[in-house]
Write an enzyme that holds these catalytic residues in place. Structure first.
Site, PDB file in Angstrom:
ATOM      1  N   CYS A 198       0.847  -1.174   0.000  1.00  0.00           N
ATOM      2  CA  CYS A 198       0.000   0.000   0.000  1.00  0.00           C
ATOM      3  C   CYS A 198       0.890   1.234   0.000  1.00  0.00           C
ATOM      4  O   CYS A 198       1.866   1.279   0.738  1.00  0.00           O
ATOM      5  CB  CYS A 198      -0.822  -0.067   1.277  1.00  0.00           C
ATOM      6  SG  CYS A 198      -2.119   1.086   1.289  1.00  0.00           S
TER       7      CYS A 198
ATOM      8  N   GLU B 111       1.161  -4.342  -5.275  1.00  0.00           N
ATOM      9  CA  GLU B 111      -0.027  -5.182  -5.080  1.00  0.00           C
ATOM     10  C   GLU B 111      -1.202  -4.648  -5.899  1.00  0.00           C
ATOM     11  O   GLU B 111      -1.386  -3.436  -6.011  1.00  0.00           O
ATOM     12  CB  GLU B 111      -0.365  -5.165  -3.584  1.00  0.00           C
ATOM     13  CG  GLU B 111      -1.426  -6.139  -3.173  1.00  0.00           C
ATOM     14  CD  GLU B 111      -1.699  -6.058  -1.670  1.00  0.00           C
ATOM     15  OE1 GLU B 111      -0.756  -6.285  -0.876  1.00  0.00           O
ATOM     16  OE2 GLU B 111      -2.844  -5.750  -1.305  1.00  0.00           O
TER      17      GLU B 111
END
Ligand code: ACO
Length: 277
Positions: free
Chosen positions: A150, A184
């Site tokens: 993140c 991700e």
């Protein structure tokens, strides 16, 4: 009850105060219940402690003299520092960072179990202390070879090149580890824009300076970018053709590609970091 749940999923805190900035929140964040109905959340920018009023924050900061994030400083150049923080050691700090970043991330399932992650916190440093501007998290062990879980720049600091600094930092760690990496999925719109910009810049730089023919595999080994990310970026840039079942570089148009400012990439010689064994 489904309905009620939806109502409470509406943005719960209108704004946060972090250091000298007030920032409007973008989305709902599942904060601990004691902060649910305060329209302004006051945050200590050093410890990420949450408070419900300015007076409470002032009292808190008088009692606590810490003026930097926990963890170890693994990068310093000019007024920019990066701290590495172990989610399993600094649970409170890393959980609060996750709650704060959820205010600006819609699509992501954030993991509030922070133990399996490292957090890399970027700060602007001045005579008062180290002011957090953004961060990225990274799984300690990623089965999918993600090098970022993140990534966030706090809104007051966005569009100054800090996002690209964090992205370049994540790839420099991958180079030290000798592991190809990728962020991700799914990426947010802003995430994709920033990655696309970093990837394009790195690839065009490399290909302009490369005199010998080079394969996608070799580009990947040098940049630690995943082959798929390289191919999709070269496609967007119009520098690759699909020919008889193979991707073939076609650099005829490369000199037409111009970038604005290069932004602020990290200086790899200032990273003090070794992979954990
Ligand atoms: N509109 C248009 N372009 C933008 C915008 C915008 N609002 N924001 C950034 N960009 C472009 C910039 O122009 C720049 O490209 P350029 O250098 O080619 O001009 C590029 O994106 C990067 O800009 P930075 O200033 O380096 O990035 P910033 O510090 O603003 O941070 C980030 C980017 C981290 C994505 C930030 O927008 C953010 O925190 N957004 C909210 C959270 C988020 O979406 N995170 C990514 C989720 S995906 C994941 O975590 C793996």
């Amino acid at each position: 009850s489904g309905k009620l749940e939806n109502i409470t999923k509406v943005k719960n805190v209108d704004r946060i105060v972090l250091g000298k900035y007030i920032m409007e929140t973008w989305y709902y964040s599942p904060l601990p219940p004691e902060y649910h109905n305060c329209s302004t959340l006051w945050v200590c920018e050093y410890t990420l402690n949450f408070l419900r009023s300015e007076a409470a924050l002032k009292r808190y900061q008088q009692r606590h003299s810490i003026r930097m994030p926990p963890g170890s400083e693994i990068y310093r150049k000019d007024n920019i520092s990066v701290f590495e923080i172990d989610g399993a050691v600094q649970k409170f700090y890393c959980q609060n960072l996750s709650y704060l970043s959820k205010f600006f991330l819609d699509h992501k399932t954030l993991y509030y179990d922070v133990d399996p992650f490292w957090f890399y916190v970027m700060c602007e440093v001045d005579e008062y202390g180290c002011h957090i501007v953004g961060y990225f998290s990274k799984e300690k062990e990623s089965e999918d070879n993600y090098n970022v879980a993140c990534i966030l720049t706090f809104p007051a600091y966005q569009r100054k090149g800090y996002g690209k600094f964090l992205i370049s930092f994540s790839y420099e760690l991958s180079k030290i580890e000798q592991k190809v990496g990728s962020p991700e999925k799914p990426l947010s719109d802003l995430g994709l824009l920033s990655y696309r910009s970093y990837w394009s810049q790195v690839l065009v730089d490399l290909l302009k300076n490369e005199k010998q023919p080079i394969s996608i595999q070799e580009i990947s080994e040098r940049t630690m970018m995943k082959m798929e990310d390289i191919i999709s970026t070269l496609q967007v840039l119009g520098l690759i053709q699909y020919y008889e079942g193979q991707h073939v570089l076609d650099l005829r148009r490369i000199d037409n590609i111009k970038f604005g400012s290069k932004g602020l990439l990290c200086d790899p010689s200032c990273i003090k970091w070794r992979p954990k064994v």
